[in-house]
Design a protein around this motif. Structure first.
Motif, PDB file in Angstrom:
ATOM      1  N   LEU A 177       0.634  -1.344  -0.019  1.00  0.00           N
ATOM      2  CA  LEU A 177      -0.037   0.074  -0.013  1.00  0.00           C
ATOM      3  C   LEU A 177       1.004   1.325   0.161  1.00  0.00           C
ATOM      4  O   LEU A 177       0.627   2.231  -0.569  1.00  0.00           O
ATOM      5  CB  LEU A 177      -0.921  -0.105   1.142  1.00  0.00           C
ATOM      6  N   ASN A 178       1.987   1.385   0.926  1.00  0.00           N
ATOM      7  CA  ASN A 178       2.819   2.550   0.900  1.00  0.00           C
ATOM      8  C   ASN A 178       3.702   2.530  -0.348  1.00  0.00           C
ATOM      9  O   ASN A 178       3.676   3.630  -0.903  1.00  0.00           O
ATOM     10  CB  ASN A 178       3.747   2.388   2.139  1.00  0.00           C
ATOM     11  N   GLU A 179       4.006   1.457  -1.135  1.00  0.00           N
ATOM     12  CA  GLU A 179       4.541   1.526  -2.101  1.00  0.00           C
ATOM     13  C   GLU A 179       3.942   2.161  -3.570  1.00  0.00           C
ATOM     14  O   GLU A 179       4.278   3.028  -4.226  1.00  0.00           O
ATOM     15  CB  GLU A 179       5.207   0.248  -2.740  1.00  0.00           C
ATOM     16  N   VAL A 180       2.471   1.685  -3.618  1.00  0.00           N
ATOM     17  CA  VAL A 180       1.647   2.240  -4.543  1.00  0.00           C
ATOM     18  C   VAL A 180       1.456   3.786  -4.259  1.00  0.00           C
ATOM     19  O   VAL A 180       1.287   4.507  -5.343  1.00  0.00           O
ATOM     20  CB  VAL A 180       0.254   1.479  -4.532  1.00  0.00           C
ATOM     21  N   TYR A 181       1.255   4.018  -3.189  1.00  0.00           N
ATOM     22  CA  TYR A 181       1.016   5.656  -2.791  1.00  0.00           C
ATOM     23  C   TYR A 181       2.413   6.422  -3.395  1.00  0.00           C
ATOM     24  O   TYR A 181       2.451   7.368  -3.880  1.00  0.00           O
ATOM     25  CB  TYR A 181       1.001   5.724  -1.335  1.00  0.00           C
ATOM     26  N   ILE A 182       3.599   6.035  -3.149  1.00  0.00           N
ATOM     27  CA  ILE A 182       4.799   6.481  -3.577  1.00  0.00           C
ATOM     28  C   ILE A 182       4.735   6.282  -5.209  1.00  0.00           C
ATOM     29  O   ILE A 182       5.114   7.621  -5.895  1.00  0.00           O
ATOM     30  CB  ILE A 182       5.977   5.829  -3.076  1.00  0.00           C
ATOM     31  N   VAL A 183       4.146   5.459  -5.671  1.00  0.00           N
ATOM     32  CA  VAL A 183       4.267   5.363  -7.131  1.00  0.00           C
ATOM     33  C   VAL A 183       3.145   6.591  -7.733  1.00  0.00           C
ATOM     34  O   VAL A 183       3.634   7.393  -8.586  1.00  0.00           O
ATOM     35  CB  VAL A 183       3.614   3.866  -7.715  1.00  0.00           C
ATOM     36  N   GLN A 184       1.979   6.645  -6.951  1.00  0.00           N
ATOM     37  CA  GLN A 184       1.411   7.686  -7.504  1.00  0.00           C
ATOM     38  C   GLN A 184       1.897   9.281  -7.318  1.00  0.00           C
ATOM     39  O   GLN A 184       1.784   9.952  -8.027  1.00  0.00           O
ATOM     40  CB  GLN A 184      -0.143   7.719  -6.709  1.00  0.00           C
ATOM     41  N   CYS A 185       2.573   9.279  -6.120  1.00  0.00           N
ATOM     42  CA  CYS A 185       3.337  10.658  -5.967  1.00  0.00           C
ATOM     43  C   CYS A 185       4.380  10.776  -7.161  1.00  0.00           C
ATOM     44  O   CYS A 185       4.336  12.138  -7.480  1.00  0.00           O
ATOM     45  CB  CYS A 185       3.877  10.470  -4.504  1.00  0.00           C
ATOM     46  N   ARG A 186       5.097  10.075  -7.444  1.00  0.00           N
ATOM     47  CA  ARG A 186       6.071  10.189  -8.437  1.00  0.00           C
ATOM     48  C   ARG A 186       5.524  10.517  -9.857  1.00  0.00           C
ATOM     49  O   ARG A 186       6.124  11.348 -10.452  1.00  0.00           O
ATOM     50  CB  ARG A 186       7.175   9.017  -8.292  1.00  0.00           C
ATOM     51  N   LEU A 187       4.607   9.813 -10.065  1.00  0.00           N
ATOM     52  CA  LEU A 187       3.825   9.978 -11.472  1.00  0.00           C
ATOM     53  C   LEU A 187       3.358  11.189 -11.695  1.00  0.00           C
ATOM     54  O   LEU A 187       3.276  12.060 -12.270  1.00  0.00           O
ATOM     55  CB  LEU A 187       2.810   8.805 -11.757  1.00  0.00           C
ATOM     56  N   LEU A 188       2.539  11.820 -10.505  1.00  0.00           N
ATOM     57  CA  LEU A 188       2.040  12.872 -10.529  1.00  0.00           C
ATOM     58  C   LEU A 188       2.820  14.285 -10.459  1.00  0.00           C
ATOM     59  O   LEU A 188       2.926  15.222 -10.993  1.00  0.00           O
ATOM     60  CB  LEU A 188       1.023  13.332  -9.265  1.00  0.00           C
ATOM     61  N   ASP A 189       4.107  14.136  -9.711  1.00  0.00           N
ATOM     62  CA  ASP A 189       5.395  14.936  -9.755  1.00  0.00           C
ATOM     63  C   ASP A 189       6.046  15.116 -11.250  1.00  0.00           C
ATOM     64  O   ASP A 189       6.249  16.208 -11.611  1.00  0.00           O
ATOM     65  CB  ASP A 189       6.342  14.395  -8.768  1.00  0.00           C
TER      66      ASP A 189
END
Length: 266
Positions: free
Chosen positions: A110-122
């Protein structure tokens, strides 16, 4: 085993890495400086403070683009690592720690999926901010970027919401039905002594692990797909057929460079 990167991710990797590789090959002073700075950190990792290296506007733009792009790669690779490590650790763990291990990996992905989303949006935001100042790109990057950001958030929102609740209100073991079942079986057997449920617990352990690994495989695949879609979405506007990124006009060191690239592409 590391997966093969999707087609547009590979194209951007080439497009963003080529300027740095070319500079490395052709600039001896740059190679010597990189070697010197690397050795300083290796020898004194806790005390070395490196000043920022000067760069042209164009190279600085491409460097920053690469850094964000590579963060997306690393985020997807880390989710792949969870996919690969989770089943091995679950198979090897002591039965008394089985539930805790399954819960740990559920919360980790769950945490890693959240990081993926943050990086893609960045990455989307970076492209929009850098290109919108060039009138030839403004409308394209804003419309495409907004659409891509909404698509990424739509695809990942169920997990992001679950992860937010897990972090701020409760552990994930109270949300995943298979983990809830397994947790209750642990209580019924280990606390209340219902030994007749032992066979049910063994099956529940298998079911909880299988469901976890199904989720992790799905979201690791989805993360790479979303990353590729972000790259593909912007490609028509900022990526040449010869896999070179078009630099916005206000960041170009050589205004004729794009024309030369386009000629070589035709």
């Amino acid at each position: 085993m590391e997966r093969e990167r999707p087609s547009y991710v590979k194209r951007y990797t080439t497009a963003l890495a080529t300027p740095a590789i070319t500079r490395w090959q052709n600039d001896e002073a740059h190679r010597e400086l990189a070697n010197e700075r690397s050795m300083q950190v290796i020898e004194k990792p806790w005390t070395t403070e490196l000043p920022q290296v000067g760069a042209t506007r164009e190279f600085g733009f491409l460097r920053d683009f690469w850094n964000l792009f590579h963060e997306c790669i690393q985020a997807c690779q880390t989710l792949d690592l969870v996919r690969d490590l989770a089943p091995k650790s679950i198979d090897a763990v002591d039965p008394g720690r089985y539930t805790a291990t399954v819960t740990y990996w559920a919360e980790s992905y769950l945490n890693e999926v959240y990081i993926v989303q943050c990086r893609l949006l960045d990455l989307i935001k970076f492209i929009q901010r850098r290109y919108k100042k060039d009138v030839d790109f403004t409308q394209f990057v804003m419309e495409v970027g907004d659409s891509l950001a909404a698509f990424v958030q739509e695809q990942l929102s169920p997990l992001i919401q679950d992860r937010g609740v897990h972090v701020h209100e409760r552990r994930h073991r109270l949300a995943d039905p298979e983990v809830v079942k397994l947790t209750l079986l642990d209580t019924m057997i280990d606390v209340f002594g219902h030994e007749e449920l032992e066979e049910t617990r063994r099956q529940s352990r298998s079911d909880a692990a299988a469901w976890l690994l199904t989720q992790v495989r799905h979201y690791s695949d989805l993360s790479w797909h979303l990353f590729d879609e972000v790259c593909r979405g912007f490609a028509d506007g900022i990526l040449l057929d010869i896999d070179r990124v078009i630099v916005p006009l206000h960041l170009k060191d050589n205004p004729d460079a794009l024309l030369n690239l386009q000629r070589s592409d035709s």
